[in-house]
Enzyme design. Structure first.
Site, PDB file in Angstrom:
ATOM      1  N   ASP A   1      80.015  26.652  25.639  1.00 43.47           N
ATOM      2  CA  ASP A   1      81.226  26.085  26.252  1.00 43.47           C
ATOM      3  C   ASP A   1      81.245  26.198  27.773  1.00 43.47           C
ATOM      4  O   ASP A   1      82.300  26.339  28.385  1.00 43.47           O
ATOM      5  CB  ASP A   1      82.501  26.744  25.665  1.00 43.47           C
TER       6      ASP A   1
ATOM      7  N   LYS B   1      78.551  21.902  29.278  1.00 40.57           N
ATOM      8  CA  LYS B   1      77.305  21.127  29.139  1.00 40.57           C
ATOM      9  C   LYS B   1      77.591  19.638  28.958  1.00 40.57           C
ATOM     10  O   LYS B   1      76.927  18.798  29.548  1.00 40.57           O
ATOM     11  CB  LYS B   1      76.496  21.643  27.933  1.00 40.57           C
TER      12      LYS B   1
ATOM     13  N   LYS C   1      80.094  17.739  29.904  1.00 37.13           N
ATOM     14  CA  LYS C   1      80.480  17.054  31.144  1.00 37.13           C
ATOM     15  C   LYS C   1      79.251  16.806  32.030  1.00 37.13           C
ATOM     16  O   LYS C   1      79.072  15.723  32.575  1.00 37.13           O
ATOM     17  CB  LYS C   1      81.518  17.886  31.925  1.00 37.13           C
TER      18      LYS C   1
ATOM     19  N   GLY D   1      80.630  21.696  20.403  1.00 41.10           N
ATOM     20  CA  GLY D   1      81.764  20.852  20.755  1.00 41.10           C
ATOM     21  C   GLY D   1      81.660  20.565  22.236  1.00 41.10           C
ATOM     22  O   GLY D   1      81.825  21.465  23.046  1.00 41.10           O
ATOM     23  N   HIS D   2      81.302  19.331  22.577  1.00 40.06           N
ATOM     24  CA  HIS D   2      81.084  18.969  23.980  1.00 40.06           C
ATOM     25  C   HIS D   2      82.155  17.961  24.403  1.00 40.06           C
ATOM     26  O   HIS D   2      82.273  16.897  23.812  1.00 40.06           O
ATOM     27  CB  HIS D   2      79.673  18.383  24.161  1.00 40.06           C
TER      28      HIS D   2
ATOM     29  N   THR E   1      81.319  29.132  13.081  1.00 38.85           N
ATOM     30  CA  THR E   1      82.177  27.945  13.078  1.00 38.85           C
ATOM     31  C   THR E   1      82.418  27.454  11.648  1.00 38.85           C
ATOM     32  O   THR E   1      83.162  26.502  11.446  1.00 38.85           O
ATOM     33  CB  THR E   1      81.524  26.815  13.890  1.00 38.85           C
TER      34      THR E   1
ATOM     35  N   GLN F   1      75.264  25.267  22.350  1.00 44.93           N
ATOM     36  CA  GLN F   1      75.481  26.722  22.418  1.00 44.93           C
ATOM     37  C   GLN F   1      75.047  27.258  23.793  1.00 44.93           C
ATOM     38  O   GLN F   1      75.027  26.514  24.753  1.00 44.93           O
ATOM     39  CB  GLN F   1      74.736  27.457  21.278  1.00 44.93           C
TER      40      GLN F   1
HETATM   41  P1  GDP Z   1      80.282  22.583  26.298  1.00 42.39           P
HETATM   42  O1  GDP Z   1      80.310  23.042  24.893  1.00 42.39           O
HETATM   43  O2  GDP Z   1      79.365  23.397  27.156  1.00 42.39           O
HETATM   44  O3  GDP Z   1      80.032  21.106  26.451  1.00 42.39           O
HETATM   45  O4  GDP Z   1      81.745  22.857  26.879  1.00 42.39           O
HETATM   46  P2  GDP Z   1      83.137  22.488  26.157  1.00 42.39           P
HETATM   47  O5  GDP Z   1      83.362  21.030  26.297  1.00 42.39           O
HETATM   48  O6  GDP Z   1      83.218  23.089  24.815  1.00 42.39           O
HETATM   49  O7  GDP Z   1      84.138  23.338  27.043  1.00 42.39           O
HETATM   50  C1  GDP Z   1      84.254  23.140  28.411  1.00 42.39           C
HETATM   51  C2  GDP Z   1      85.710  22.721  28.720  1.00 42.39           C
HETATM   52  O8  GDP Z   1      85.934  22.785  30.112  1.00 42.39           O
HETATM   53  C3  GDP Z   1      86.006  21.279  28.324  1.00 42.39           C
HETATM   54  O9  GDP Z   1      87.349  21.182  27.931  1.00 42.39           O
HETATM   55  C4  GDP Z   1      85.763  20.506  29.616  1.00 42.39           C
HETATM   56  O10 GDP Z   1      86.536  19.314  29.695  1.00 42.39           O
HETATM   57  C5  GDP Z   1      86.240  21.509  30.630  1.00 42.39           C
HETATM   58  N1  GDP Z   1      85.548  21.461  31.944  1.00 42.39           N
HETATM   59  C6  GDP Z   1      84.259  21.164  32.220  1.00 42.39           C
HETATM   60  N2  GDP Z   1      84.008  21.335  33.529  1.00 42.39           N
HETATM   61  C7  GDP Z   1      85.171  21.754  34.089  1.00 42.39           C
HETATM   62  C8  GDP Z   1      85.553  22.141  35.415  1.00 42.39           C
HETATM   63  O11 GDP Z   1      84.764  22.130  36.349  1.00 42.39           O
HETATM   64  N3  GDP Z   1      86.850  22.543  35.582  1.00 42.39           N
HETATM   65  C9  GDP Z   1      87.747  22.588  34.571  1.00 42.39           C
HETATM   66  N4  GDP Z   1      88.968  22.997  34.830  1.00 42.39           N
HETATM   67  N5  GDP Z   1      87.420  22.243  33.315  1.00 42.39           N
HETATM   68  C10 GDP Z   1      86.143  21.838  33.080  1.00 42.39           C
HETATM   69  P1  IMO Z   2      78.768  24.549  22.367  1.00 44.42           P
HETATM   70  O1  IMO Z   2      77.576  23.642  22.232  1.00 44.42           O
HETATM   71  C1  IMO Z   2      80.511  28.477  21.696  1.00 44.42           C
HETATM   72  C2  IMO Z   2      79.241  30.650  18.124  1.00 44.42           C
HETATM   73  C3  IMO Z   2      80.270  30.862  17.048  1.00 44.42           C
HETATM   74  C4  IMO Z   2      79.801  32.198  16.505  1.00 44.42           C
HETATM   75  C5  IMO Z   2      78.291  32.070  16.560  1.00 44.42           C
HETATM   76  C6  IMO Z   2      77.638  31.655  15.256  1.00 44.42           C
HETATM   77  O2  IMO Z   2      80.062  23.846  22.274  1.00 44.42           O
HETATM   78  O3  IMO Z   2      78.642  25.416  23.569  1.00 44.42           O
HETATM   79  P2  IMO Z   2      77.469  29.336  13.992  1.00 44.42           P
HETATM   80  O4  IMO Z   2      78.528  28.443  13.426  1.00 44.42           O
HETATM   81  O5  IMO Z   2      76.623  28.659  15.025  1.00 44.42           O
HETATM   82  O6  IMO Z   2      76.646  30.014  12.953  1.00 44.42           O
HETATM   83  O7  IMO Z   2      78.286  30.506  14.740  1.00 44.42           O
HETATM   84  O8  IMO Z   2      78.023  31.102  17.558  1.00 44.42           O
HETATM   85  N1  IMO Z   2      79.040  29.237  18.532  1.00 44.42           N
HETATM   86  C7  IMO Z   2      79.490  28.727  19.680  1.00 44.42           C
HETATM   87  N2  IMO Z   2      80.247  29.264  20.646  1.00 44.42           N
HETATM   88  N3  IMO Z   2      80.055  27.224  21.846  1.00 44.42           N
HETATM   89  C8  IMO Z   2      79.274  26.668  20.880  1.00 44.42           C
HETATM   90  O9  IMO Z   2      78.698  25.460  21.033  1.00 44.42           O
HETATM   91  C9  IMO Z   2      78.989  27.406  19.719  1.00 44.42           C
HETATM   92  N4  IMO Z   2      78.281  27.164  18.602  1.00 44.42           N
HETATM   93  C10 IMO Z   2      78.314  28.299  17.889  1.00 44.42           C
HETATM   94  O10 IMO Z   2      81.568  30.940  17.582  1.00 44.42           O
HETATM   95  O11 IMO Z   2      80.183  33.229  17.382  1.00 44.42           O
HETATM   96 MG    MG Z   3      81.700  23.603  23.441  1.00 45.13          MG
END
Ligand code: GDP
Ligand code: IMO
Ligand code: MG
Length: 431
Positions: free
Chosen positions: A13, A16, A18, A40-41, A131, A225
């Site tokens: 999270d 990535k 973005k 979840g991206h 998850t 991840q």
């Molecule tokens: P990922 O799994 O690495 O793709 O990240 P996620 O999408 O799960 O979580 C990142 C969250 O931060 C999302 O809701 C994005 O829209 C948000 N985000 C990404 N870059 C920025 C930033 O520079 N500032 C803020 N405030 N939010 C951001």
């Molecule tokens: P993105 O790509 C954050 C975490 C779960 C748990 C552990 C194992 O959005 O960054 P799993 O279901 O993979 O067996 O769970 O890994 N986890 C993540 N945490 N971002 C993710 O993906 C994750 N994918 C799995 O919360 O701790």
């Molecule tokens: Mg994510």
């Protein structure tokens, strides 16, 4: 540089999605190489929010080839639902723009059931906080040589044989956990029904990727991840079940490691984690609360509240090393706006020494006490900044200190969820 790997450098999270979306303008092919719909991206383009789980983040731009590589575990029913959701947002997806490797193992309903049953049965301290998507059990079956793979969907006799092989393992396991045996006929019927929809996208991805490479096309590898969830280098056993680090990009699509020209580590300006496991700089006070609220730290996949803490330079230095990161994209700098004082972890105190890495033994990890240095915050806003000139002096100092401590330069900065609120310092695709 032709090919760039994007990897999460913390616990996922990091932003990535973005960054991949932003970089995909410069790429021809965007490939997922591990993980599944546990990811979840989130992308925000002119106010429209796209949430991607199994689909590569390049799909949104159109005109690019999106690839799901063999390193991924794929839930075909989820994929078809996700395609429909994204299509309903106006995105075009067709076999010309999406390819799935024929040797990709499938996530079946039995995997999710097993994942959730184990978590429910686990006691405090042993629960992983997965998850619940069946990721672990699906990878277990891959390594155990009992997966149903995409190519198996094309021939009914093979499909039956593969399902029977898997059930030989799963039924006794389910009995032990008190779950009813698998309804074989129903599973086969469901697979037969989804098969033509999946096979439309099936391709020898390794071949296509090598042809693209030879043709000089630019490939963007999208990690899911984060390195601290890596099956080998993460905080085991509180990890995911795949290799997450950059080396996996090659095996996860079937291309040589020499194809990787630049590794971009995605790093949040503070730290978050969702699920169980060690987190040395975790904050359970008002500062942690504030990071969570300002950063909207709720999981994209499960909606769970993410744990928040100060930036941990020790861990990021370590993950930059294991992935060979050439530059980082520092995201969510704006979330730090308004803090009077910021803290950065620079080492761990353990048994009278200060360590510059996280020890592997869980017992030692639990006793590590973060050593912090303090930096002054800034009262100005960085939200939406699109150039260095828009950043307050103390924000620049913070970024520079992060670079020094992790021993890796900042290639990009992100200052809001919006695609264009991004500062490019070094183009990862530049020659
Ligand atoms: P990922 O799994 O690495 O793709 O990240 P996620 O999408 O799960 O979580 C990142 C969250 O931060 C999302 O809701 C994005 O829209 C948000 N985000 C990404 N870059 C920025 C930033 O520079 N500032 C803020 N405030 N939010 C951001
Ligand atoms: P993105 O790509 C954050 C975490 C779960 C748990 C552990 C194992 O959005 O960054 P799993 O279901 O993979 O067996 O769970 O890994 N986890 C993540 N945490 N971002 C993710 O993906 C994750 N994918 C799995 O919360 O701790
Ligand atoms: Mg994510």
């Amino acid at each position: 540089m032709a090919n760039v790997v994007v990897v999460g450098a913390q616990w996922g999270d990091e932003g990535k999605g973005k960054i991949v979306d932003w970089l995909s303008e410069r790429a021809d092919v965007i490939a997922r190489f591990q993980g599944g719909h546990n990811a979840g991206h989130t992308l925000v383009v002119d106010g429209t929010v796209y949430k991607l789980h199994a689909l590569p983040s390049g799909v949104v731009r159109g005109g690019k080839l999106s690839v799901i590589g063999n390193g991924v575990v794929l839930d075909p029913w989820h994929l078809m639902r996700e395609i429909e959701t994204i299509r309903a947002q106006g995105v075009q997806i067709s076999p010309e723009t999406l390819m799935i490797a024929e040797n990709t193992p499938l996530i079946l309903p039995i995997h999710g059931e097993l994942d959730r049953a184990r978590e429910e049965a686990a006691s405090t301290g042993t629960k992983i906080g997965t998850t619940g998507r069946g990721i672990g059990p699906a990878y277990e079956d891959k390594v155990g040589r009992r997966s149903v793979r995409v190519a198996d969907l094309a021939d009914d006799a093979t499909l039956e044989a593969r399902v029977d092989r898997a059930l030989q393992h799963h039924n006794p396991l389910r009995r032990g956990l008190g779950i009813a045996p698998v309804d074989r006929d129903r599973l086969l019927a469901d697979l037969r029904q989804i098969a033509p929809q999946v096979l439309e996208y099936a391709a020898p991805v390794w071949k296509v990727m090598n042809e693209k490479r030879r043709a000089g096309k630019r490939i963007l590898f999208e990690g899911a991840q984060g390195a601290l969830l890596d099956i080998d280098f993460g905080t085991y056993p509180f990890v995911t079940s795949s290799n997450v680090i950059a080396g996996q990009a090659a095996t996860g699509v079937g291309i040589g490691p020499g194809a990787i020209d630049f590794v971009l580590g995605i790093v949040k300006a503070y730290t978050t984690r969702v699920g169980e496991g060690p987190f040395p700089t975790e904050l359970e006070d008002a500062d942690g609360q504030r990071l969570g609220e300002r950063g909207h730290e709720f999981g994209t996949t499960t909606g769970r509240k993410r744990r928040c803490g100060w930036f941990d330079a020790v861990l990021v230095r370590q993950t930059c090393a294991t992935s060979g990161v050439n530059g980082i994209a520092l995201t969510k700098l704006d979330v730090l706006d308004g803090f009077e004082t910021l803290r950065i972890c620079t080492g761990y105190a353990l048994d009278g020494e200060v360590l510059d890495y996280l020890p592997t033994a869980a017992e030692q990890q639990a006793r590590c006490v973060p050593v912090y240095e303090e930096m002054p915050g800034w009262s100005e806003t960085t939200e939406g900044a699109r150039s260095w000139a828009d950043l307050p002096a103390n924000a620049i100092k913070y970024v520079r200190r992060v670079e020094e401590l992790i021993q890796c330069p900042v290639a990009m900065l992100s200052t809001s969820p919006e695609r264009e609120d991004t500062i490019l310092v070094t183009d990862p695709f530049a020659d």
